[in-house]
Design an enzyme around this catalytic site. Structure first.
Site, PDB file in Angstrom:
ATOM      1  N   PHE A 195       0.814  -1.221   0.000  1.00 42.07           N
ATOM      2  CA  PHE A 195       0.000   0.000   0.000  1.00 42.07           C
ATOM      3  C   PHE A 195       0.846   1.268   0.000  1.00 42.07           C
ATOM      4  CE2 PHE A 195      -1.716  -3.083   3.264  1.00 42.07           C
ATOM      5  CZ  PHE A 195      -2.324  -3.905   2.334  1.00 42.07           C
ATOM      6  N   CYS A 196       1.958   1.224  -0.713  1.00 40.59           N
ATOM      7  CA  CYS A 196       2.870   2.377  -0.789  1.00 40.59           C
ATOM      8  C   CYS A 196       3.326   2.823   0.594  1.00 40.59           C
ATOM      9  CB  CYS A 196       2.220   3.546  -1.531  1.00 40.59           C
ATOM     10  SG  CYS A 196       1.862   3.216  -3.269  1.00 40.59           S
ATOM     11  N   ASN A 197       3.594   1.856   1.465  1.00 38.80           N
ATOM     12  CA  ASN A 197       4.091   2.169   2.802  1.00 38.80           C
ATOM     13  C   ASN A 197       5.040   1.052   3.224  1.00 38.80           C
ATOM     14  OD1 ASN A 197       4.520   2.743   5.547  1.00 38.80           O
ATOM     15  ND2 ASN A 197       2.430   3.517   5.831  1.00 38.80           N
TER      16      ASN A 197
END
EC number: 2.8.1.9
Length: 817
Positions: free
Chosen positions: A352-354
Site C-alpha cells: 500500500f505504498c508504505n
C-alpha cells in the site's frame, strides 16, 4: 449543464465565474476543517503527492555550515512513499534526512523533554508524520503537532525550530480534523479519498504563519505578477495560492468538490457521524475476524495492528491482515484477492505504498527487501510470497457509504473459503439484529468445533451498527431552511418623485445634488430618495444584500442582466424592504437581523471575503421562481467589517477608517449630470430617415448606478476634484470609477447595448472611467446625518492644476477647506 466555465487566468465572464466559484470552494474546504483564510491557504495540487513534493521543494532548508549542523528532515517510518520520497529532494540541497520509528516517538511522548531544542533558534527543521497510517489504520496523536513545534518533544536533538507536516490524506476521509486546535504547518490532502471523486486533485493547506517562509524557484502560467523573457526578472503573485498553483488548475474538478461536500453533509450529517459509523463497522469486523479459528484452534487470519480497535482516537476504519491456513502458514495475498473477486469483493493488496509499516508489521528486514527485488518483486505486483515469506498483506477499508451488510459479506467470504463444513455449506453469520458477535453456541460451531474462540467484551450489544445507521444521527439542513419566515406583507412604500421640485434637468450653475439613489440589493434596481440617512458604510442599507447562486457566488448583471428588474423599496417606518418584480407578488424582507442564530456563509465581493447570512427559503424561492434557477438572497453580517482597499495617492491613512458594505470599492459613487449630457451627445445616432435619436438622460444616468448625481458643473470637471462638501458632510475623492460592461445594460429592460461602453472607451486611454469614488471623512454618527436632494456641493480641486472659474461661494469654501 447550466454554466460555461473558462480558464480562470482571464477576465471574461466565464473565466470570472470560474475564478469566483473556485474561491468559494476554497472557503468551503477551510470551513470543513474549522479554519478560515486568515489562518490557512488552500493550494490546489495534482494530489497529496504533489502537495508533499511542493513542501520539499519550497521549505526554507538551511544546509550545514561551519556554525550550524543545518536543517533536518525527519519522517515517521510509518509514512506513505510520497513522504519518504521527499528525502530525495532535500538530499539534493545537502540536507540530512532522519527516519524516526513510531516506538521512538511514543517513548519520547511518555518522557519529559530534558533536552528540548530552542524553538526560536536556527536552523529550521521539518517533521512529517501521518495522522493515520495507510497501512494499518493506526492513528497517531494529533497532540504531537504542538509538542514538536513547541520543542517539548523532539524527533532528534539539537538546536533549531521545528515545523510539522501532518499527512492527513488517509485520515480526513473518515474523521473530522480541527485545524483551529491542531495547527500543523502543512497539511496535504487527497479529495478522492473523501468523496471517491475527483481523482488527481489534492490540496496543500498552509498555515499562514509558515507561508511566508516558503521559497519557490520554478514559476508556471498564472503564478507571475510580472516577468521578462530576455532578462532574469520575475515577480511572483502576492497570493500564496496563485504563487504556487503553476499552470491552469483542474477547475472543473475543483468545482465538483462543492457538490461533494454538499452530498457528504446531506447524507451523513457531518464527519463525526462518519467517524463513529466507519469505526463501528471496523470494530465489528475486527472482533469477528480475530475470533475466527480453525477446528484445531489455529487463527484464520493474522491482523497487523497497533491497537485493539478500542477507540476511533487510536484506530481508523482500516484492517490489514493476511489469511493463514490451519498450520499457520500465510496464504499469498494474490490468491486471496482472486478469491475475493469471485465473491464480488474488491480488496487492496501489497504494501500500500508504505514500505516502512509493511516491514515493521510483517518482520521484513532491509536485506529481505533487497533480496525480494533481486527475485523480481517490485511494489504493486502480484508476487506475494518469496521463500514462504509474505511481501505484503490484504487491506480492507470502510467509508461513509459502507454498511453492516458489506462487513458481513466480507466475513461470509472468509468463512466460506476457509471454514467450509464437510457437507459443503458455508457457515451462517449473524444477522443485523445480532450484530454484536457470532453466536457462541450456534449449530455451525457444533459441526465445526472451536470456530470462534472468544467474544470481544469491547463490542457492546447496544452499540452495534445496523442498516439504519443514520436514523439517530443529526442531519444537516440547508442553510436557507434555518432562516425565520419573512414578514408577510403586500404593502409597499411609494417611490419618491423622480427629482426634487425646482431642480433644473442638467442646468448649469451652482453645484447641486439633483438625485440620490441607493441600491439595497447589489446589482438590482435603484431606490431613489430625496433625503436619506447615512450609516458608517455609506447611505443606510446601500448594498446591504446581494443575490448569489447555488454555489454562493455573488451575481451581477454581467451574468444575470434581469437583476435590474428586481425593484427593492425600503420602508424605514415599518422596518422592512419590499421587493417587487413584474409578474411576481411583492415580498417583504425585514431590515433588522433576526435574533435567532443564523448560519454564517462566506462569499466574495471584488476579491474581498465577506461574512453573510442567508435571508431565508421564502425569498430564495421567490428569486428562484423569477429567474428560473436556484438563487439565494444573503446579507452582510452586522458584526463583519470590510475595509476599503483603494488608496488615494501617497496618503495611506485616508482609507483606514472607511468601512464598506457589499459595494465594490468605495462607500459612494458620484456622477456629474453635465458629463452624462456630453456623453449623450456623443451617443447620438441617426435612423434610416436621418432623424437623430438620443439616449434619454435618465436612462444613461441609471446605467452608471451612482449614489449622488450633481449638476451645475462643466462636463468631466469632477475628474479634477480632490474633496467635496455637501452641507456639513465632507467626502474624500478616492479616484475615478473604472467601468465594466455593466453600463451596456439598460436598467429598465435588461437589454444590452454596447455603444455606451464603446464611446467611453474611445475617450479613455487605458481605463473606461466615469464617475468618482467618495468616502466619508470625520463622519459623526452620534446624531443622525442625512443627504438631501437640492444640497449645494462645494468641491476642492486637486493641487497643481488649473482652477476653473467657480462661483464666489465655492472659491471661498475651497480656501477654507
Amino acid at each position: 449543464m447550466e454554466n460555461v466555465y473558462g480558464n480562470p487566468h482571464s477576465q471574461n465572464s466565464s473565466s470570472k465565474l470560474t475564478h469566483d466559484t473556485v474561491e468559494q470552494v476554497r472557503y468551503r474546504i477551510l470551513a470543513h476543517f474549522h479554519s478560515s483564510p486568515e489562518d490557512y491557504t488552500v493550494i490546489f495540487t495534482a494530489g497529496s503527492t504533489a502537495a508533499l513534493k511542493l513542501v520539499a521543494e519550497a521549505f526554507p532548508w538551511v544546509p550545514p555550515g561551519p556554525e550550524s549542523s543545518g536543517s533536518h528532515f525527519c519522517y515517521l517510518t510509518d509514512s506513505h512513499t510520497s513522504v519518504v520520497g521527499m528525502r530525495e529532494v532535500v538530499a539534493a540541497m545537502n540536507i540530512t534526512s532522519i527516519p524516526v520509528r513510531p516506538e521512538d516517538m511514543w517513548l519520547a511522548e511518555e518522557q519529559e523533554a530534558t533536552a528540548a531544542s530552542d524553538p526560536d533558534g536556527q536552523p529550521l527543521h521539518l517533521f512529517c508524520y501521518p495522522a493515520q497510517s495507510n497501512f494499518s489504520g493506526t492513528r497517531y496523536p494529533l497532540s504531537w503537532i504542538e509538542e514538536v513545534k513547541s520543542g517539548r518533544m523532539c524527533p532528534v536533538g539539537g538546536p533549531g525550530k521545528w515545523f510539522v507536516l501532518l499527512d492527513a490524506a488517509a485520515y480526513v476521509g473518515t474523521s473530522p480534523l480541527d485545524l483551529s486546535v491542531h495547527r500543523a504547518d502543512f497539511v496535504p490532502l487527497s479529495f478522492y479519498k473523501i468523496f471517491g471523486f475527483p481523482t488527481g486533485l489534492g490540496a496543500l493547506l498552509v498555515n499562514s504563519r509558515s507561508a511566508p517562509l516558503l521559497r519557490k524557484t520554478y514559476f508556471g502560467g498564472g503564478t507571475a505578477a510580472a516577468y521578462l523573457a530576455e532578462e532574469d526578472f520575475y515577480i511572483p503573485r502576492e497570493s500564496v495560492a496563485e504563487r504556487f498553483e503553476d499552470g491552469t488548475i483542474s477547475f472543473l474538478d475543483v468545482i465538483a468538490l462543492k457538490h461533494g461536500f454538499d452530498v457528504l453533509e446531506r447524507l451523513t450529517g457531518g464527519m463525526e457521524n462518519i467517524r463513529q459509523h466507519t469505526f463501528t463497522l471496523a470494530q465489528y469486523t475486527y472482533t469477528a475476524l480475530s475470533a475466527l479459528r480453525y477446528p484445531n484452534g489455529a487463527p484464520v487470519v493474522q491482523i497487523y495492528s497497533d491497537s485493539e480497535f478500542s477507540s476511533p482516537e487510536v484506530q481508523g476504519p482500516v484492517i490489514s491482515f493476511n489469511v493463514l491456513d490451519d498450520n499457520g502458514n500465510i496464504i499469498g495475498y494474490s490468491q486471496v484477492d482472486k478469491m475475493a473477486s469471485l465473491h464480488n469483493i474488491h480488496v487492496r493488496t501489497g504494501c500500500f505504498c508504505n514500505t516502512g509499516a509493511c516491514q515493521r508489521h510483517l518482520g521484513i528486514s532491509d536485506e529481505m527487501v533487497k533480496k525480494h527485488l533481486q527475485a523480481g518483486h517490485v511494489c504493486g505486483d502480484d508476487v506475494d510470497l518469496i521463500d514462504g515469506q509474505p511481501t505484503g498483506s490484504v487491506r480492507i477499508s470502510f467509508g461513509y457509504m459502507s454498511t453492516l451488510e458489506d462487513a458481513q459479506a466480507f466475513l461470509r467470504f472468509i468463512i466460506a473459503t476457509r471454514l467450509r463444513p464437510s457437507h459443503g455449506q458455508p457457515l451462517p453469520l449473524v444477522m443485523p439484529g445480532e450484530a454484536g458477535a457470532l453466536p457462541a453456541e450456534s449449530e455451525a460451531q457444533k459441526a465445526v468445533p472451536a470456530t470462534r474462540a472468544r467474544r470481544s467484551p469491547s463490542l457492546q450489544e447496544d452499540a452495534s451498527p445496523d442498516s439504519r445507521v443514520w436514523d439517530n444521527s443529526p442531519t444537516t439542513v440547508d442553510a436557507v431552511s434555518l432562516r425565520p419566515p419573512l414578514l408577510e406583507t403586500t404593502r409597499t412604500q411609494q417611490t419618491p418623485s423622480e427629482k426634487a421640485a425646482g431642480i433644473p434637468d442638467g442646468g448649469l450653475g451652482s453645484h447641486i445634488v439633483t438625485n440620490l439613489f441607493l441600491y439595497p440589493i447589489k446589482s438590482c434596481a435603484a431606490f431613489e430618495v430625496t433625503r436619506w440617512p447615512l450609516g458608517n458604510q455609506g447611505l443606510l442599507y446601500d448594498r446591504s444584500w446581494m443575490v448569489v447562486n447555488h454555489n454562493g457566488v455573488c451575481l451581477s448583471q454581467k451574468q444575470e442582466p434581469r437583476l435590474c428588474l428586481i425593484q427593492p423599496f425600503i420602508d424605514l417606518q415599518r422596518r422592512i424592504m419590499v421587493i417587487k418584480a413584474q409578474g411576481m407578488e411583492p415580498i417583504a424582507v425585514p431590515l433588522e437581523e433576526n435574533s435567532k442564530p443564523a448560519q454564517i456563509c462566506q462569499s466574495k465581493v471584488c476579491a474581498d471575503r465577506v461574512n453573510t447570512y442567508d435571508c431565508g427559503e421564502k425569498i430564495s424561492s421567490w428569486l428562484s421562481k423569477f429567474f428560473g434557477r436556484p438563487y439565494h438572497l444573503i446579507r452582510q453580517s452586522s458584526d463583519f467589517q470590510r475595509n476599503a482597499r483603494k488608496k488615494r495617492g501617497k496618503d495611506q491613512s485616508a482609507c483606514t477608517t472607511a468601512t464598506l458594505s457589499l459595494v465594490n470599492e468605495a462607500q459612494y459613487l458620484l456622477i456629474n449630470r453635465s458629463s452624462v449630457l456630453e456623453l449623450q451627445q456623443q451617443l447620438s445616432t441617426s435612423d434610416e430617415n436621418g432623424k437623430e435619436e438620443l439616449f434619454p438622460v435618465n436612462n444613461l444616468i441609471s446605467r452608471f448606478r451612482a449614489n449622488i448625481i450633481t449638476s451645475g458643473t462643466r462636463a468631466f470637471e469632477e475628474e479634477k476634484w480632490d474633496e467635496i462638501s455637501v452641507g456639513s458632510l465632507h467626502f474624500q475623492v478616492l479616484g475615478p470609477c473604472h467601468r465594466c460592461q455593466m453600463i451596456c445594460i439598460d436598467q429598465q429592460t435588461g437589454q444590452r447595448n454596447r455603444n455606451v461602453f464603446q464611446k467611453l472607451s474611445e475617450r479613455g486611454e487605458r481605463k473606461v472611467n466615469f464617475g468618482l469614488y467618495l468616502m466619508h471623512t470625520s463622519l459623526d454618527l452620534s446624531s443622525p446625518c442625512y443627504l438631501s436632494v437640492g444640497s449645494q456641493v462645494l468641491p476642492v480641486l486637486k493641487e497643481n492644476i488649473e482652477h476653473y472659474d467657480l462661483p464666489a461661494s465655492e472659491k471661498q469654501q475651497e480656501v477654507i477647506s
